[in-house]
Motif scaffolding. Sequence first.
Motif, PDB file in Angstrom:
ATOM      1  N   ASP A 177       0.827  -1.210   0.000  1.00  0.00           N
ATOM      2  CA  ASP A 177       0.000   0.000   0.000  1.00  0.00           C
ATOM      3  C   ASP A 177       0.868   1.269   0.000  1.00  0.00           C
ATOM      4  OD1 ASP A 177      -2.261  -1.548   0.012  1.00  0.00           O
ATOM      5  OD2 ASP A 177      -2.553  -1.456   2.188  1.00  0.00           O
ATOM      6  N   ASP A 178       1.942   1.236   0.817  1.00  0.00           N
ATOM      7  CA  ASP A 178       2.823   2.412   0.882  1.00  0.00           C
ATOM      8  C   ASP A 178       3.547   2.646  -0.449  1.00  0.00           C
ATOM      9  OD1 ASP A 178       2.038   2.732   3.493  1.00  0.00           O
ATOM     10  OD2 ASP A 178       3.835   1.794   4.363  1.00  0.00           O
ATOM     11  N   ALA A 179       3.944   1.539  -1.109  1.00  0.00           N
ATOM     12  CA  ALA A 179       4.725   1.657  -2.346  1.00  0.00           C
ATOM     13  C   ALA A 179       3.937   2.270  -3.489  1.00  0.00           C
ATOM     14  CB  ALA A 179       5.253   0.279  -2.756  1.00  0.00           C
ATOM     15  N   LYS A 180       2.614   2.124  -3.440  1.00  0.00           N
ATOM     16  CA  LYS A 180       1.769   2.675  -4.504  1.00  0.00           C
ATOM     17  C   LYS A 180       1.979   4.182  -4.655  1.00  0.00           C
ATOM     18  CE  LYS A 180      -2.176  -0.491  -4.684  1.00  0.00           C
ATOM     19  NZ  LYS A 180      -3.620  -0.635  -4.430  1.00  0.00           N
ATOM     20  N   ALA A 185       5.455   3.260 -11.643  1.00  0.00           N
ATOM     21  CA  ALA A 185       4.666   2.078 -12.008  1.00  0.00           C
ATOM     22  C   ALA A 185       5.564   0.888 -12.262  1.00  0.00           C
ATOM     23  CB  ALA A 185       3.814   2.376 -13.234  1.00  0.00           C
ATOM     24  N   GLU A 186       6.720   1.137 -12.961  1.00  0.00           N
ATOM     25  CA  GLU A 186       7.629   0.033 -13.290  1.00  0.00           C
ATOM     26  C   GLU A 186       8.291  -0.519 -12.036  1.00  0.00           C
ATOM     27  OE1 GLU A 186      11.552  -0.796 -16.085  1.00  0.00           O
ATOM     28  OE2 GLU A 186      10.397   1.046 -16.389  1.00  0.00           O
ATOM     29  N   ALA A 187       8.755   0.388 -11.166  1.00  0.00           N
ATOM     30  CA  ALA A 187       9.393  -0.062  -9.918  1.00  0.00           C
ATOM     31  C   ALA A 187       8.390  -0.780  -9.021  1.00  0.00           C
ATOM     32  CB  ALA A 187       9.994   1.138  -9.183  1.00  0.00           C
ATOM     33  N   MET A 189       5.809  -2.593  -9.970  1.00  0.00           N
ATOM     34  CA  MET A 189       5.582  -3.943 -10.484  1.00  0.00           C
ATOM     35  C   MET A 189       6.687  -4.892 -10.031  1.00  0.00           C
ATOM     36  SD  MET A 189       2.758  -4.118 -12.206  1.00  0.00           S
ATOM     37  CE  MET A 189       3.002  -5.519 -13.302  1.00  0.00           C
ATOM     38  N   VAL A 190       7.949  -4.405 -10.077  1.00  0.00           N
ATOM     39  CA  VAL A 190       9.080  -5.229  -9.633  1.00  0.00           C
ATOM     40  C   VAL A 190       8.954  -5.524  -8.135  1.00  0.00           C
ATOM     41  CG1 VAL A 190      11.587  -5.294  -9.315  1.00  0.00           C
ATOM     42  CG2 VAL A 190      10.602  -4.384 -11.445  1.00  0.00           C
ATOM     43  N   PHE A 191       8.564  -4.473  -7.373  1.00  0.00           N
ATOM     44  CA  PHE A 191       8.453  -4.625  -5.920  1.00  0.00           C
ATOM     45  C   PHE A 191       7.356  -5.636  -5.552  1.00  0.00           C
ATOM     46  CE2 PHE A 191       6.796  -3.113  -1.763  1.00  0.00           C
ATOM     47  CZ  PHE A 191       7.932  -3.370  -1.002  1.00  0.00           C
ATOM     48  N   VAL A 192       6.215  -5.552  -6.228  1.00  0.00           N
ATOM     49  CA  VAL A 192       5.092  -6.490  -5.966  1.00  0.00           C
ATOM     50  C   VAL A 192       5.517  -7.913  -6.264  1.00  0.00           C
ATOM     51  CG1 VAL A 192       2.802  -7.187  -6.787  1.00  0.00           C
ATOM     52  CG2 VAL A 192       3.268  -4.785  -6.295  1.00  0.00           C
ATOM     53  N   GLU A 193       6.319  -8.090  -7.368  1.00  0.00           N
ATOM     54  CA  GLU A 193       6.795  -9.446  -7.699  1.00  0.00           C
ATOM     55  C   GLU A 193       7.699  -9.975  -6.596  1.00  0.00           C
ATOM     56  OE1 GLU A 193       7.397 -12.994  -9.570  1.00  0.00           O
ATOM     57  OE2 GLU A 193       5.880 -11.464  -9.988  1.00  0.00           O
ATOM     58  N   THR A 194       8.530  -9.077  -6.028  1.00  0.00           N
ATOM     59  CA  THR A 194       9.416  -9.492  -4.930  1.00  0.00           C
ATOM     60  C   THR A 194       8.598  -9.964  -3.721  1.00  0.00           C
ATOM     61  OG1 THR A 194      11.086  -7.900  -5.643  1.00  0.00           O
ATOM     62  CG2 THR A 194      11.267  -8.728  -3.392  1.00  0.00           C
ATOM     63  N   LEU A 195       7.552  -9.172  -3.411  1.00  0.00           N
ATOM     64  CA  LEU A 195       6.669  -9.554  -2.287  1.00  0.00           C
ATOM     65  C   LEU A 195       5.973 -10.886  -2.562  1.00  0.00           C
ATOM     66  CD1 LEU A 195       4.984  -6.122  -1.367  1.00  0.00           C
ATOM     67  CD2 LEU A 195       6.914  -7.261  -0.229  1.00  0.00           C
ATOM     68  N   SER A 196       5.578 -11.109  -3.811  1.00  0.00           N
ATOM     69  CA  SER A 196       4.921 -12.349  -4.197  1.00  0.00           C
ATOM     70  C   SER A 196       5.848 -13.544  -4.008  1.00  0.00           C
ATOM     71  CB  SER A 196       4.451 -12.266  -5.641  1.00  0.00           C
ATOM     72  OG  SER A 196       3.852 -13.473  -6.050  1.00  0.00           O
ATOM     73  N   GLN A 197       7.135 -13.351  -4.340  1.00  0.00           N
ATOM     74  CA  GLN A 197       8.114 -14.424  -4.165  1.00  0.00           C
ATOM     75  C   GLN A 197       8.311 -14.738  -2.678  1.00  0.00           C
ATOM     76  OE1 GLN A 197       9.549 -16.375  -6.496  1.00  0.00           O
ATOM     77  NE2 GLN A 197       8.180 -15.301  -7.932  1.00  0.00           N
TER      78      GLN A 197
END
Length: 561
Positions: A177-180, A185-187, A189-197
């Motif tokens: 939520d904070d990162a939004k 937008a590009e960073a 997406m990368v950050f969300v993928e990291t959290l998903s991993q």
Amino acid sequence: MSNFGNSFFHTLENKQGIALPQKFTFPFYYEPHPLSLLAAEQLQQYLVTQNDFEHNFGLNPKQKGLIIGKMFGVMVVKNTKNELGYLAAFSGKLADSNHIKGFVPTVYNTLNEAGFYKKGEAELNTINNEIEILEEAQIYKKAQENVLNNKIAFAEELEQLKEEIKAAKRDRNKLRDDAKNTMSAEAYMVFVETLSQQSIGYQIRLKHFKIEGEQRIQKAEAHLNGLNQPIQKLKTKRANLSASLQKRIHEQYRFLNSEGNTKDLLTIFKDTTALVPPAGSGECAAPKLFQYAYENDLKPICMAEFWWGASPKSEVRKHQQFYPSCRSKCEPILGHMMQGLLVDENPIEAQIIFNQALDIVYEDDHLLLVNKPHEFLSVPGKNINESVLSRMKAYLPNATGPLLLHRLDMSTSGLLLVAKSNRVYKHLQKQFIERSIKKRYIALLDGVLPNTEGSINLPLRVDLDNRPQQLVCYTHGKPATTNYQVITIENGKTRVYFYPITGRTHQLRVHAAHSEGLKTPIMGDDLYGTKANRLHLHAESITFMHPITKEVLTVRCEVPF
């Protein structure tokens, strides 16, 4: 009575010239014949004075040892010389023995040291000892503890890991939520993928933890199962041996009847609801008496059974009082053994004839109260349809619902509440459930009470060996409470009000008669006291709220005794 032990056939001194009964005693509902009373009196004189055996009946406060009261039976018989005498027997064992001088022998002696049962019992004891040794071994106990400890540790660690995963998920959600608001937008997406991993990593960790934990538990259980196998083999061997012994014992108990036919226990019970003989079948006094009489060409004339000893904590049993034979064990056996004998009719199965109209004490458009006569059923019985319910169905052909709100024992007279519609029935039923309906009974007790009022709390359950009689049972019994108040003392009898708080079967009768209750049975109680012209118990008053008018009604009916 000094020669009591010299013979099983005891001469009966009939100095009064008492006439012989035309039919043999119906053992499940009877008044002792004068000859049975005479025989019982002679046996009781012997029990008071005898020195042949030691048994603590609970009658001598100085005597040590476990108190065990006993049922004794006498059977008046005639021998081939037409001489009158009686046989005596006891139920179960007496003084830890099956054989006491003067008492007829058991049908089969399980205590015979040379018999198969004692040998089988010794083998069972050996197996039990082997099982106990294996179950008490340290290696077995440690294996049990290891399984338990592994399960507890796994559950605790699993809960901790799940809490850790939940906390990490909350942290990721906050970071997302904070990162939004701070990332491109590009960073983002990368950050969300990291959290998903990270989330996937936790799920993999949880999966591996479960696999490893379950493997540890399975390993501990496999070790325990290995130790358990010889124990289970012994338990299976014990169960098979026990079943085989029981079957052989049942086959050894072979009972004659007056026609000379023999049946064993298994054959006798195969067509009953029990299917298999209850424990102790054939060990009561009555079957022993019949068996010895038939085996020795003695003609049964009449019989009676009485209790000797202190009152037990469960059953209603009073010293020297006569009681019927038990039903679950003796009824099928005696049903066979009495075949060919001319036996008194079963009064319970006699068709009830009540030609008068029932006394309706109160009636309106919605309900009525009827005064049930004594010895009249509330609802149809197994073999008898005539009852208050059958009469009410005829009287109220257009009524709906079950009609009768409650019941009274067959021997009890008094008020029964009848609803004319299902709506009224449900309203009144709710009052019964909530115990807002108040009932008052009047009883005449066979003795004088020491207190003028009080409360009795004795939990009750059915006597499985002797239905419909009830037992006091603190383990499985339902709570039962009765308040009482003395009205008058009349010629050594006490007239009382009974206020039942609960409504258990035979509650007032047991609470009156039991040794932990009032110790004073209701006059005429043929189950828990002594038979008379009637049971002196009457449902005299009932108070309830009328379901329609909402008026509180109290209805009374006259006491017939």
